[in-house]
Design a protein around this motif. Sequence first.
Motif, PDB file in Angstrom:
ATOM      1  N   ARG A 222       0.837  -1.207   0.000  1.00  0.00           N
ATOM      2  CA  ARG A 222       0.000   0.000   0.000  1.00  0.00           C
ATOM      3  C   ARG A 222       0.871   1.256   0.000  1.00  0.00           C
ATOM      4  NH1 ARG A 222      -5.427  -1.293   1.659  1.00  0.00           N
ATOM      5  NH2 ARG A 222      -5.746   0.904   2.174  1.00  0.00           N
ATOM      6  N   ARG A 223       1.937   1.217   0.799  1.00  0.00           N
ATOM      7  CA  ARG A 223       2.829   2.382   0.845  1.00  0.00           C
ATOM      8  C   ARG A 223       3.476   2.618  -0.518  1.00  0.00           C
ATOM      9  NH1 ARG A 223       6.162   0.681   4.712  1.00  0.00           N
ATOM     10  NH2 ARG A 223       4.487   1.042   6.221  1.00  0.00           N
ATOM     11  N   GLU A 226       0.944   4.260  -2.801  1.00  0.00           N
ATOM     12  CA  GLU A 226       0.787   5.674  -2.478  1.00  0.00           C
ATOM     13  C   GLU A 226       1.923   6.493  -3.086  1.00  0.00           C
ATOM     14  OE1 GLU A 226      -1.492   7.510  -0.908  1.00  0.00           O
ATOM     15  OE2 GLU A 226      -2.856   5.829  -0.547  1.00  0.00           O
ATOM     16  N   ASP A 230       1.422   9.329  -5.949  1.00  0.00           N
ATOM     17  CA  ASP A 230       1.961  10.684  -5.763  1.00  0.00           C
ATOM     18  C   ASP A 230       2.779  11.109  -6.980  1.00  0.00           C
ATOM     19  OD1 ASP A 230       0.927  11.370  -3.314  1.00  0.00           O
ATOM     20  OD2 ASP A 230       2.674  10.709  -2.158  1.00  0.00           O
ATOM     21  N   TYR A 255      -7.278   0.127  -6.092  1.00  0.00           N
ATOM     22  CA  TYR A 255      -6.683   1.071  -5.140  1.00  0.00           C
ATOM     23  C   TYR A 255      -6.717   2.488  -5.699  1.00  0.00           C
ATOM     24  CZ  TYR A 255      -3.616   2.646  -1.393  1.00  0.00           C
ATOM     25  OH  TYR A 255      -3.112   3.290  -0.286  1.00  0.00           O
ATOM     26  N   TRP A 259      -8.707   5.732  -4.148  1.00  0.00           N
ATOM     27  CA  TRP A 259      -7.972   6.997  -3.943  1.00  0.00           C
ATOM     28  C   TRP A 259      -8.688   8.146  -4.647  1.00  0.00           C
ATOM     29  CZ3 TRP A 259      -5.776  10.177  -7.665  1.00  0.00           C
ATOM     30  CH2 TRP A 259      -4.926  11.186  -7.201  1.00  0.00           C
ATOM     31  N   HIS A 398      -5.067  11.366   2.036  1.00  0.00           N
ATOM     32  CA  HIS A 398      -3.885  11.556   1.190  1.00  0.00           C
ATOM     33  C   HIS A 398      -4.236  12.623   0.160  1.00  0.00           C
ATOM     34  CE1 HIS A 398      -0.445  10.572  -1.405  1.00  0.00           C
ATOM     35  NE2 HIS A 398      -1.292  10.760  -2.385  1.00  0.00           N
TER      36      HIS A 398
END
Length: 405
Positions: A222-223, A226, A230, A255, A259, A398
């Motif tokens: 997941r990190r 992200e 980004d 995912y 988001w 986020h």
Amino acid sequence: MFRLSEYMHQLVTPTPVRQRRGHGPVKPVVIWNLTRRCNLRCRHCYTVSADVDFPGELSHEQAMSTLDDLGTFGIPALILSGGEPLDRFDFFDIAKAARPKVRMLALSTNGTKIHGENADRVAEIGFDYVGISIDGIGKTNDWFRGVDGAFNDALRGVRECKKRGIKVGLRFTLTRDNAGQLPDLLQLCDAEGVDKFYLSHLVYAGRGDKNRGEDAVHDHTRRALEQLIDRAWVAAAEDMPLDIVTGNNDADAVYLMRWAERHFDAPRLENLRAHLEAWGGNSSGLGVANIDTLGRVHPDTYWSDYTVGNVKTQAFSELWTGGDAMLAQLRRRPRPLKGRCGACAFKAVCGGNTRIRALQVTGDPWAEDPACYLSNEEIGVTSDADRLTVTPFRGKKHDPAHRFQ
């Protein structure tokens, strides 16, 4: 392959949805493992390659006959892989003959041999894309690749491609041992002018199956997503050239959808989902095919235990359009999925994710994919598997750069 940058641009500048691909025996992208010989000893190698000659590989005549069939069949793209494809004795003969037969010709390599005359010949053939595998910075990469100096040699290959105007990408397999170096690799892409960054989730095949304990745990995955989101967002905002894609975990598309729910209005979300459903997620046995070093045809590069047939005795085009039972099941939409995958509200987006992982862990190719890192809430699965609800994402807030709000 999930084209993250492409779908990020859909959120910024929506376009009409293309017609959904068919479910029959469409002409696939073919990944052709030309040889198992390789000068490296990668811990996650799905072909279990080594620096030795392996018996039974296709002869030159058999390879050229297969290439003629692929060209006549009209496959859209051919990816020459290995082992290390440059270690095959007639690699450049095959590549040169392949160039006029396919619209898109790519090379998947460890990059260590792309320099000097080899680099010149790769450029002369006119590859559309060269993907070079790097699994960390410096000694981290060398540990994964099993040879000291592999990082420097691969980076030299990147630079030699860029010097000759060849589109080049970095291929990175995410595990818990190298997840922390993802930002450094993205920075390396920017510093070297790399055109594409491909993050591959670990698939349990070959040495990748033996080393499945090194698979990135879900929070690391997941990190990583992200961080990629980004970077893709900034690229879309500032028209930066790096193209970001992921592979072997189609949950990445879901995912991104969850988001996007936090940042975009309903029309853009609906357009994004329509594009993702037109893509359809996992394409094993449908839009992707594999020919291994012995000539055996598989639904994708990781399904080495299931063989459709062999190009030594029957043309690829005949095998792919025949009545193989497993291919017929893989081409079903929805697939006959079980567990969380069967109950998921986003089957039309991810296509059931990577079936070979389910097979390796449970013995059942239709069981849930153990590498899906999304919660039941995120995929619309309630405690009652027969009741599906799509609930708002409740993850950590986020915020992107707010350029398109």
